[in-house]
Design a protein around this motif. Structure first.
Motif, PDB file in Angstrom:
ATOM      1  N   THR A 176     -17.528 -23.319   8.379  1.00  0.00           N
ATOM      2  CA  THR A 176     -16.589 -22.332   7.886  1.00  0.00           C
ATOM      3  C   THR A 176     -16.899 -22.261   6.209  1.00  0.00           C
ATOM      4  O   THR A 176     -16.922 -23.260   5.520  1.00  0.00           O
ATOM      5  N   LEU A 177     -17.059 -21.127   5.981  1.00  0.00           N
ATOM      6  CA  LEU A 177     -17.351 -20.662   4.473  1.00  0.00           C
ATOM      7  C   LEU A 177     -16.063 -20.200   3.706  1.00  0.00           C
ATOM      8  O   LEU A 177     -15.608 -19.192   4.053  1.00  0.00           O
ATOM      9  N   PHE A 178     -15.426 -20.685   2.895  1.00  0.00           N
ATOM     10  CA  PHE A 178     -14.421 -20.362   2.075  1.00  0.00           C
ATOM     11  C   PHE A 178     -14.747 -19.602   0.913  1.00  0.00           C
ATOM     12  O   PHE A 178     -15.359 -20.122  -0.191  1.00  0.00           O
ATOM     13  N   LEU A 179     -14.891 -18.224   0.859  1.00  0.00           N
ATOM     14  CA  LEU A 179     -15.722 -17.480   0.019  1.00  0.00           C
ATOM     15  C   LEU A 179     -14.735 -16.767  -1.347  1.00  0.00           C
ATOM     16  O   LEU A 179     -14.055 -15.937  -0.903  1.00  0.00           O
ATOM     17  N   GLY A 180     -14.853 -17.246  -2.286  1.00  0.00           N
ATOM     18  CA  GLY A 180     -14.254 -16.408  -3.422  1.00  0.00           C
ATOM     19  C   GLY A 180     -14.958 -15.300  -3.623  1.00  0.00           C
ATOM     20  O   GLY A 180     -16.136 -15.420  -3.951  1.00  0.00           O
ATOM     21  N   ILE A 181     -14.081 -14.212  -4.136  1.00  0.00           N
ATOM     22  CA  ILE A 181     -14.795 -12.762  -4.449  1.00  0.00           C
ATOM     23  C   ILE A 181     -14.336 -12.157  -5.687  1.00  0.00           C
ATOM     24  O   ILE A 181     -13.465 -12.618  -6.299  1.00  0.00           O
ATOM     25  N   ASN A 182     -15.185 -11.322  -6.265  1.00  0.00           N
ATOM     26  CA  ASN A 182     -14.217 -10.300  -7.472  1.00  0.00           C
ATOM     27  C   ASN A 182     -13.779  -9.150  -6.952  1.00  0.00           C
ATOM     28  O   ASN A 182     -13.131  -8.438  -7.755  1.00  0.00           O
ATOM     29  N   GLY A 183     -14.161  -8.563  -5.694  1.00  0.00           N
ATOM     30  CA  GLY A 183     -13.867  -7.476  -5.017  1.00  0.00           C
ATOM     31  C   GLY A 183     -13.962  -7.380  -3.525  1.00  0.00           C
ATOM     32  O   GLY A 183     -15.140  -7.795  -3.041  1.00  0.00           O
ATOM     33  N   LEU A 184     -12.953  -6.877  -3.034  1.00  0.00           N
ATOM     34  CA  LEU A 184     -13.241  -6.608  -1.429  1.00  0.00           C
ATOM     35  C   LEU A 184     -13.082  -4.954  -1.220  1.00  0.00           C
ATOM     36  O   LEU A 184     -11.714  -4.562  -1.438  1.00  0.00           O
ATOM     37  N   ASP A 185     -13.982  -4.129  -1.244  1.00  0.00           N
ATOM     38  CA  ASP A 185     -13.870  -2.618  -0.863  1.00  0.00           C
ATOM     39  C   ASP A 185     -13.762  -2.783   0.587  1.00  0.00           C
ATOM     40  O   ASP A 185     -14.317  -3.198   1.372  1.00  0.00           O
ATOM     41  N   LEU A 186     -12.669  -1.635   0.815  1.00  0.00           N
ATOM     42  CA  LEU A 186     -12.432  -1.744   2.427  1.00  0.00           C
ATOM     43  C   LEU A 186     -13.280  -0.654   3.394  1.00  0.00           C
ATOM     44  O   LEU A 186     -13.479  -0.911   4.212  1.00  0.00           O
TER      45      LEU A 186
END
Length: 266
Positions: A176-186
């Motif tokens: 399982t990768l817990f991934l932090g992001i700066n944006g999630l475009d739908l």
């Protein structure tokens, strides 16, 4: 407000306004002028600001601050997200974390849980990260085996980036990768602010059997500079209760599970 919080707030004021006078900082922070001058001197020594007579100005590199100087936005929500992440980790798992304020909090909570929960006594976890601050925090936890990717340390985020990571990540499998992001475009996918970080994040995604995005609601429906991967790689998003209901419906329609951490404010 402790010193670290004060330094973060002081840099934020300089960035927002381009400059600040000592008397304005005294009024904003509620501390003495002597304290403000010492703090400005400390920040100037680290080249985060430029000291001037009576205050300070922003310099060319102030806009993108090292993580320890960033005021954490949505602190309650991020703490709730971190607790939700810790609750998902199972004994014997290989988990991955990239860098960022939310993942740093989440990794810390994982360390607390694994150290205190007897379910992990016989079989701990393996944690893979490209964030040297996360590795530093968790390496002292005896039930956690810490694996650090190769790369060049990026001072702004404490993340290792560059082609050296390709020597490690293709050889491992992350449950399982817990991934932090700066944006999630739908429509187009998940994003980071820096292309080097995005490339390593993409390699982490490729090594993972399950990708869980951890992001407060301000990141949902947003984009950033560099795309990490399409939304199809994401199985779950852990966010807060401030997320736009239309975004929740869009994620569900695309087969992405959503966990809203914490309790909604009423």
């Amino acid at each position: 407000m402790n010193r670290q919080e004060r330094l973060s707030r002081l840099v934020e004021l300089v960035v927002d306004h381009g400059s600040i006078r000592v008397e304005d900082a005294v009024r904003q922070l509620g501390v003495s002028s002597a304290t403000v001058r010492r703090d400005l001197d400390a920040l100037a020594e680290q080249q985060l600001i430029t000291r001037t007579r009576g205050g300070a100005t922003a310099n060319a590199g102030t806009g993108e601050l090292p993580m320890r100087y960033r005021a954490v936005t949505k602190p309650r929500q991020k703490a709730d997200i971190a607790q939700a992440v810790a609750a998902l980790v199972q004994p014997g798992e290989v988990v991955g974390f990239n860098g960022g304020t939310t993942t740093t909090l989440a990794a810390y909570e994982v360390g607390v849980r694994v150290s205190g929960d007897e379910a992990f006594a016989d079989e701990g976890i393996t944690l893979i990260t490209n964030a040297i601050n996360i590795a530093n925090d968790l390496i002292v936890r005896p039930r956690i085996r810490v694996v650090v990717t190769g790369g060049v340390a990026r001072a702004r985020s404490y993340e290792l980036i560059g082609p050296l990571s390709s020597l490690v990540l293709p050889s491992v499998s992350i449950d399982t990768l817990f991934l932090g992001i700066n944006g999630l475009d739908l429509s187009t996918g998940i994003y980071a602010n820096h292309d080097g970080e995005a490339a390593v994040n993409a390699a982490l995604v490729a090594a993972a059997n399950r990708v869980i995005v951890v992001a407060d609601s301000s990141k949902i429906g947003a984009t950033a500079f560099a795309r990490i991967a399409p939304l199809s790689v994401v199985s779950t998003v852990i966010t807060d209760h401030d997320v736009n209901p239309a975004h929740l419906r869009s994620l569900a329609a695309q087969g992405v599970d959503v966990i809203q951490a914490g309790n909604p404010l009423v």
